[in-house]
Design an enzyme around this catalytic site. Structure first.
Site, PDB file in Angstrom:
ATOM      1  N   ASP A 104     -17.196   7.435  -1.155  1.00 53.93           N
ATOM      2  CA  ASP A 104     -15.907   7.325  -0.459  1.00 53.93           C
ATOM      3  C   ASP A 104     -15.597   8.714   0.120  1.00 53.93           C
ATOM      4  OD1 ASP A 104     -13.383   6.510   0.419  1.00 53.93           O
ATOM      5  OD2 ASP A 104     -12.444   6.698  -1.559  1.00 53.93           O
ATOM      6  N   GLN A 116     -10.139  -3.826  -3.158  1.00 53.61           N
ATOM      7  CA  GLN A 116     -11.429  -3.358  -2.663  1.00 53.61           C
ATOM      8  C   GLN A 116     -12.515  -3.649  -3.691  1.00 53.61           C
ATOM      9  OE1 GLN A 116     -12.304  -1.704   0.446  1.00 53.61           O
ATOM     10  NE2 GLN A 116     -14.289  -2.284  -0.373  1.00 53.61           N
ATOM     11  N   CYS A 144     -16.319   1.893   0.890  1.00 59.29           N
ATOM     12  CA  CYS A 144     -15.117   1.089   1.132  1.00 59.29           C
ATOM     13  C   CYS A 144     -14.641   1.210   2.575  1.00 59.29           C
ATOM     14  CB  CYS A 144     -14.019   1.507   0.164  1.00 59.29           C
ATOM     15  SG  CYS A 144     -13.638   3.258   0.233  1.00 59.29           S
ATOM     16  N   HIS A 161      -7.527   0.897  -6.363  1.00 61.06           N
ATOM     17  CA  HIS A 161      -7.674   0.011  -5.206  1.00 61.06           C
ATOM     18  C   HIS A 161      -8.344  -1.290  -5.673  1.00 61.06           C
ATOM     19  CE1 HIS A 161      -7.780  -1.269  -1.190  1.00 61.06           C
ATOM     20  NE2 HIS A 161      -8.613  -0.406  -0.635  1.00 61.06           N
ATOM     21  N   ARG A 207       0.874  -1.182   0.000  1.00 56.48           N
ATOM     22  CA  ARG A 207       0.000   0.000   0.000  1.00 56.48           C
ATOM     23  C   ARG A 207       0.903   1.220   0.000  1.00 56.48           C
ATOM     24  NH1 ARG A 207      -5.245   1.457   3.578  1.00 56.48           N
ATOM     25  NH2 ARG A 207      -6.079   0.092   1.964  1.00 56.48           N
ATOM     26  N   ARG A 228     -13.662  -8.419   1.849  1.00 58.12           N
ATOM     27  CA  ARG A 228     -12.241  -8.181   1.575  1.00 58.12           C
ATOM     28  C   ARG A 228     -11.443  -9.450   1.877  1.00 58.12           C
ATOM     29  NH1 ARG A 228     -10.116  -3.080   1.718  1.00 58.12           N
ATOM     30  NH2 ARG A 228      -8.264  -4.151   0.958  1.00 58.12           N
TER      31      ARG A 228
HETATM   32  N1  NVA Z   1      -9.886   6.984  -1.176  1.00 56.82           N
HETATM   33  C1  NVA Z   1      -9.531   6.440   0.117  1.00 56.82           C
HETATM   34  C2  NVA Z   1      -9.785   4.971   0.156  1.00 56.82           C
HETATM   35  C3  NVA Z   1      -9.519   4.327   1.478  1.00 56.82           C
HETATM   36  C4  NVA Z   1      -9.744   2.862   1.470  1.00 56.82           C
HETATM   37  C5  NVA Z   1      -8.081   6.751   0.392  1.00 56.82           C
HETATM   38  O1  NVA Z   1      -7.248   6.592  -0.508  1.00 56.82           O
HETATM   39  O2  NVA Z   1      -7.766   7.168   1.515  1.00 56.82           O
HETATM   40  N1   CP Z   2     -11.149   0.022   2.564  1.00 59.03           N
HETATM   41  C1   CP Z   2      -9.881  -0.104   2.967  1.00 59.03           C
HETATM   42  O1   CP Z   2      -8.966  -0.374   2.174  1.00 59.03           O
HETATM   43  O2   CP Z   2      -9.707   0.032   4.301  1.00 59.03           O
HETATM   44  P1   CP Z   2      -8.323   0.219   5.062  1.00 59.03           P
HETATM   45  O3   CP Z   2      -7.761   1.548   4.670  1.00 59.03           O
HETATM   46  O4   CP Z   2      -8.704   0.150   6.519  1.00 59.03           O
HETATM   47  O5   CP Z   2      -7.410  -0.897   4.677  1.00 59.03           O
END
Ligand code: NVA
Ligand code: CP
Length: 301
Positions: free
Chosen positions: A219, A132, A259, A129, A102, A287
């Site tokens: 989101d 997800q 998400c 993502h 990540r 997930r």
């Molecule tokens: N758009 C959000 C998704 C989190 C799962 C982010 O990147 O923080």
């Molecule tokens: N939706 C998601 O990816 O959650 P986290 O940021 O908690 O991993």
């Protein structure tokens, strides 16, 4: 399928195979049937951003499959002090059977895959993502029985989630509509591809996008790394919210997805969130099952 870097790399057939295996693994977990398909394998999990769902579901997933997972925070790795990702990839390939990463830049994930010799899984970048959205497609199929033909409406920032939902939705035969402010559109190449390959619309009008939707998705307005823009974004995204008025123009049996993490009264009202909590938390649970399917596809002998 060698890696999971972005959904563009998968065919509809490969996505369906992952979803079918995910359904099977979910059924088996509920029925306490164990399958140690990754016995003795180790997944490294590199995190340059926070996570609850991704971290825990990958770790539990590896444990369920008879393997193990290492949590590697970039604060503690040399990568956080500037060791090139090219070198990290080659070092890690000698120890691990796969890496979930990540991070911010999609390029970094692509370089890891290019330079290493083990499967790489994108656990979120600023661009997309995919994990997800595989869980999301699984959840839509559970609730609606089929994916194809449903209208998916995403309301909010044209961010990593929007990009992956467009690709996953269009590939699987959904109609996809995006409602976002003019300056916060999804990736231009992805939108062009979607318009050429399916039923796609991007509009600033929330009600136009949500009309007759089978699935409403949102989101956060400010993603990880955009915390400094939170105030500007709160102003720009005012009205880009799933609320009772928006629900009223969608299909009467529309499902609501997020998400997570969610910011109540920003992108979604607390009322709509709680009324659809079963769908949202099933989505979060999925997930685990969807990622186990990905891990098996990529890492099993
Ligand atoms: N758009 C959000 C998704 C989190 C799962 C982010 O990147 O923080
Ligand atoms: N939706 C998601 O990816 O959650 P986290 O940021 O908690 O991993």
């Amino acid at each position: 399928m060698k890696h999971l870097l972005k959904l563009q790399d998968l065919t509809a057939e490969e996505i369906t195979q992952i979803l079918n295996l995910a359904d099977q693994l979910k059924f088996e977990k509920k029925n306490k049937i164990e399958h140690h398909l990754l016995k003795g394998k180790t997944l490294g999990m590199i995190f340059q951003k926070s996570s609850t769902r991704t971290r825990v579901s990958f770790e539990v997933g590896m444990y369920d499959l008879g393997g193990s997972a290492l949590f590697l925070s970039s604060n503690d790795l040399q990568i956080g002090r500037g060791e090139p990702v090219e070198d990290t990839a080659r070092v890690m390939s000698g120890y691990l059977d796969g890496i979930m990463i990540r991070t911010y830049s999609q390029k970094e994930v692509e370089v890891l895959a290019e330079m290493g010799s083990i499967p790489i899984i994108n656990g979120l970048t600023d661009y997309c993502h995919p994990c997800q959205v595989l869980a999301d497609l699984m959840t839509i199929r559970e609730h609606k029985r089929t994916i194809e033909g449903n209208k998916l409406c995403y309301i909010g920032d044209g961010n990593n989630m929007a990009n992956s939902l467009i690709v996953g939705g269009i590939k699987m035969g959904m109609k996809v509509s995006i409602a976002c402010p003019e300056n916060y559109k999804p990736d231009a190449d992805i939108m062009k591809w979607a318009a050429e390959n399916g039923d796609f619309v991007c509009t600033p009008d929330v009600f136009e996008a949500a009309k007759d939707a089978d699935v409403l998705y949102t989101d956060v307005w400010a993603s990880m790394g955009q915390e400094g823009e939170a105030a500007i974004r709160r102003a720009a995204f005012k009205g880009y919210q799933i609320n009772d008025e928006v629900m009223a123009v969608a299909k009467s049996d529309a499902m609501v997805m997020h998400c997570l993490p969610a910011h109540r009264e920003e992108e979604i009202t607390a009322k709509v969130f709680e009324e659809h909590a079963d769908e949202i938390f099933n989505e979060a649970e999925n997930r685990l099952h969807a990622q186990k399917a990905v891990l098996v596809k990529l890492m099993a002998d």
